[in-house]
Design a protein around this motif. Structure first.
Motif, PDB file in Angstrom:
ATOM      1  N   ASP A 156       0.798  -1.225   0.000  1.00  0.00           N
ATOM      2  CA  ASP A 156       0.000   0.000   0.000  1.00  0.00           C
ATOM      3  C   ASP A 156       0.829   1.272   0.000  1.00  0.00           C
ATOM      4  O   ASP A 156       0.267   2.368  -0.093  1.00  0.00           O
ATOM      5  N   GLY A 157       2.142   1.144   0.116  1.00  0.00           N
ATOM      6  CA  GLY A 157       2.968   2.340   0.137  1.00  0.00           C
ATOM      7  C   GLY A 157       4.424   1.992   0.392  1.00  0.00           C
ATOM      8  O   GLY A 157       4.793   0.829   0.602  1.00  0.00           O
ATOM      9  N   ALA A 158       5.255   3.025   0.362  1.00  0.00           N
ATOM     10  CA  ALA A 158       6.690   2.889   0.612  1.00  0.00           C
ATOM     11  C   ALA A 158       7.107   3.989   1.580  1.00  0.00           C
ATOM     12  O   ALA A 158       6.442   5.021   1.712  1.00  0.00           O
ATOM     13  N   LYS A 159       8.225   3.748   2.256  1.00  0.00           N
ATOM     14  CA  LYS A 159       8.749   4.729   3.213  1.00  0.00           C
ATOM     15  C   LYS A 159      10.256   4.792   3.098  1.00  0.00           C
ATOM     16  O   LYS A 159      10.925   3.773   2.874  1.00  0.00           O
ATOM     17  N   THR A 160      10.799   5.986   3.246  1.00  0.00           N
ATOM     18  CA  THR A 160      12.250   6.109   3.332  1.00  0.00           C
ATOM     19  C   THR A 160      12.617   7.275   4.231  1.00  0.00           C
ATOM     20  O   THR A 160      11.787   8.132   4.560  1.00  0.00           O
ATOM     21  N   LEU A 161      13.875   7.261   4.633  1.00  0.00           N
ATOM     22  CA  LEU A 161      14.397   8.224   5.592  1.00  0.00           C
ATOM     23  C   LEU A 161      15.360   9.174   4.894  1.00  0.00           C
ATOM     24  O   LEU A 161      16.136   8.769   4.034  1.00  0.00           O
ATOM     25  N   LEU A 162      15.305  10.450   5.276  1.00  0.00           N
ATOM     26  CA  LEU A 162      16.225  11.453   4.750  1.00  0.00           C
ATOM     27  C   LEU A 162      16.801  12.234   5.920  1.00  0.00           C
ATOM     28  O   LEU A 162      16.132  13.086   6.502  1.00  0.00           O
ATOM     29  N   ARG A 163      18.041  11.910   6.281  1.00  0.00           N
ATOM     30  CA  ARG A 163      18.726  12.686   7.316  1.00  0.00           C
ATOM     31  C   ARG A 163      19.648  13.695   6.628  1.00  0.00           C
ATOM     32  O   ARG A 163      20.406  13.333   5.724  1.00  0.00           O
ATOM     33  N   VAL A 164      19.564  14.931   7.077  1.00  0.00           N
ATOM     34  CA  VAL A 164      20.333  16.009   6.443  1.00  0.00           C
ATOM     35  C   VAL A 164      21.163  16.750   7.476  1.00  0.00           C
ATOM     36  O   VAL A 164      20.636  17.288   8.453  1.00  0.00           O
ATOM     37  N   ASP A 165      22.461  16.724   7.256  1.00  0.00           N
ATOM     38  CA  ASP A 165      23.401  17.579   7.981  1.00  0.00           C
ATOM     39  C   ASP A 165      24.020  18.471   6.914  1.00  0.00           C
ATOM     40  O   ASP A 165      24.725  17.990   6.016  1.00  0.00           O
ATOM     41  N   ILE A 166      23.762  19.749   6.977  1.00  0.00           N
ATOM     42  CA  ILE A 166      24.204  20.641   5.898  1.00  0.00           C
ATOM     43  C   ILE A 166      25.719  20.759   5.823  1.00  0.00           C
ATOM     44  O   ILE A 166      26.258  21.319   4.855  1.00  0.00           O
ATOM     45  N   ASN A 167      26.432  20.223   6.807  1.00  0.00           N
ATOM     46  CA  ASN A 167      27.897  20.216   6.758  1.00  0.00           C
ATOM     47  C   ASN A 167      28.464  18.904   6.234  1.00  0.00           C
ATOM     48  O   ASN A 167      29.685  18.735   6.186  1.00  0.00           O
ATOM     49  N   GLU A 168      27.585  17.969   5.842  1.00  0.00           N
ATOM     50  CA  GLU A 168      28.010  16.663   5.350  1.00  0.00           C
ATOM     51  C   GLU A 168      27.640  16.530   3.871  1.00  0.00           C
ATOM     52  O   GLU A 168      26.459  16.422   3.532  1.00  0.00           O
ATOM     53  N   PRO A 169      28.620  16.515   2.945  1.00  0.00           N
ATOM     54  CA  PRO A 169      28.311  16.405   1.513  1.00  0.00           C
ATOM     55  C   PRO A 169      27.496  15.160   1.165  1.00  0.00           C
ATOM     56  O   PRO A 169      26.717  15.177   0.201  1.00  0.00           O
ATOM     57  N   ALA A 170      27.645  14.073   1.933  1.00  0.00           N
ATOM     58  CA  ALA A 170      26.907  12.843   1.622  1.00  0.00           C
ATOM     59  C   ALA A 170      25.401  13.040   1.728  1.00  0.00           C
ATOM     60  O   ALA A 170      24.632  12.281   1.117  1.00  0.00           O
ATOM     61  N   SER A 171      24.952  14.051   2.463  1.00  0.00           N
ATOM     62  CA  SER A 171      23.511  14.297   2.579  1.00  0.00           C
ATOM     63  C   SER A 171      22.887  14.614   1.221  1.00  0.00           C
ATOM     64  O   SER A 171      21.719  14.306   0.982  1.00  0.00           O
ATOM     65  N   LEU A 172      23.659  15.249   0.333  1.00  0.00           N
ATOM     66  CA  LEU A 172      23.126  15.560  -0.999  1.00  0.00           C
ATOM     67  C   LEU A 172      22.838  14.285  -1.779  1.00  0.00           C
ATOM     68  O   LEU A 172      21.797  14.171  -2.441  1.00  0.00           O
TER      69      LEU A 172
END
Length: 338
Positions: A156-172
């Motif tokens: 019925d759906g999907a879920k995912t997580l988005l953690r953002v640290d603006i000092n970490e390039p991997a967040s992009l």
């Protein structure tokens, strides 16, 4: 009221699941494809979903018990105890757990027992590669099922997580992966639940910045990801001044639970406050605070959350309802012989 997972989920059922995985590996898929689904995601505009994706991302602790979620039989017993509670709409979990739950339904069907997942919302975690404590923690792409797989499994759906640290390039990189997953879900008309969390690195990892300003700003970014927001829900942490968070988007919001406190009352109070903070706050997607309520019965805690979400009770009235017993089977698999 105490809860015995060993009685509710007996050895015979655990052994039957393992046998099915060895001898009938397609049984879960067949059960998924023939499962009766509800006609729409939410029956009253609100959702009470149990979250069960923590072990797949290297998180097994409940309070000080580092392996609190590592006993799969106990974990499944608690999830199913919640799913048979009144007002619980469904479960969000990693695929292996969804498959275990589907196997339970298939095995119960072979004993002519009532299905437990019929008309329940099943949401697959697309999971994440940034394991807790890993050196690459914020390089966090999807490592679970694709949206196409979710459709194949009649979910019925999907879920995912988005953690953002603006000092970490991997967040992009993680943000781009989430945008691609949202676009893929839209192509299949599949609801997506996105959990955007602002984080900041410390010597203890990446704790969530639980301020209204930080969560509201990231909610604004998250609402714009992908080719369209038409199927997008946001799963957000509670903060003080949650009304500021609610005003940051017109997307529907469900509250996450976070670490288990052992005492469910503070969580219920936060849930009630959040539900009153904005018209777009539409429920909860909570794991440990419901599944592991100290020595209490998780089904009763889930019912209390449902009373707040669906019946619009205040936290005290819902909390007082804990004393009434839960109408549920004593065991999921009576008469098993394995």
């Amino acid at each position: 009221m105490s809860f015995s997972s060993a009685t509710f989920f007996p050895d015979a059922l655990l052994h039957a699941i393992i046998d099915a995985r060895v001898e009938r590996p397609s049984l879960a898929l067949n059960a998924a494809q023939h499962r009766k689904r509800r006609d729409k995601l939410t029956l009253d505009g609100r959702l009470n979903i149990i979250a069960a994706d923590h072990p797949a991302r290297f998180v097994s602790n409940v309070g000080t018990n580092l392996l609190g979620m590592a006993d799969r039989r106990d974990y499944l017993a608690r999830i199913l105890r919640v799913l048979v509670s009144d007002g619980v709409d469904g479960v969000m979990a990693s695929m292996d757990i969804l498959e275990d739950l589907l196997l339970v339904d298939a095995l119960r069907a072979e004993q002519d027992l009532t299905p437990l997942l019929e008309n329940k919302v099943l949401i697959a975690s697309l999971n994440r590669g940034g394991l807790a404590g890993a050196a690459w923690e914020l390089d966090d792409p999807m490592t679970g099922p694709s949206p196409a797989t979710c459709a194949q499994w009649n979910l019925d759906g999907a879920k995912t997580l988005l953690r953002v640290d603006i000092n970490e390039p991997a967040s992009l990189k993680t943000m781009m992966a989430c945008a691609e997953a949202i676009t893929a879900c839209n192509a299949l008309d599949l609801p997506m639940f996105l959990e955007p969390l602002p984080v900041a690195k410390t010597d203890k990892g990446y704790p969530v910045t639980k301020t209204a300003e930080a969560v509201a700003r990231l909610a604004g970014v998250s609402s714009a990801l992908g080719d369209s927001s038409r199927n997008l829900w946001l799963k957000l942490p509670y903060t003080e001044d949650f009304a500021t968070v609610a005003r940051s988007t017109t997307l529907p919001i469900v509250l996450l639970g976070g670490e288990s406190a052992g005492n469910p009352k503070p969580f219920l109070e936060q849930l009630r406050t959040a539900m009153d903070s904005g018209y777009n706050v539409r429920g909860a997607m909570v794991g440990r605070n419901v599944l592991f309520p100290g020595n209490g019965d998780p089904g009763i805690i889930a019912r209390a959350a449902s009373a707040i979400i669906h019946d619009k009770l205040d936290a005290q009235a819902a909390f007082d309802g804990f004393a009434s017993p839960l109408e549920a089977p004593d065991t999921l698999y009576p008469g098993g012989t394995r």
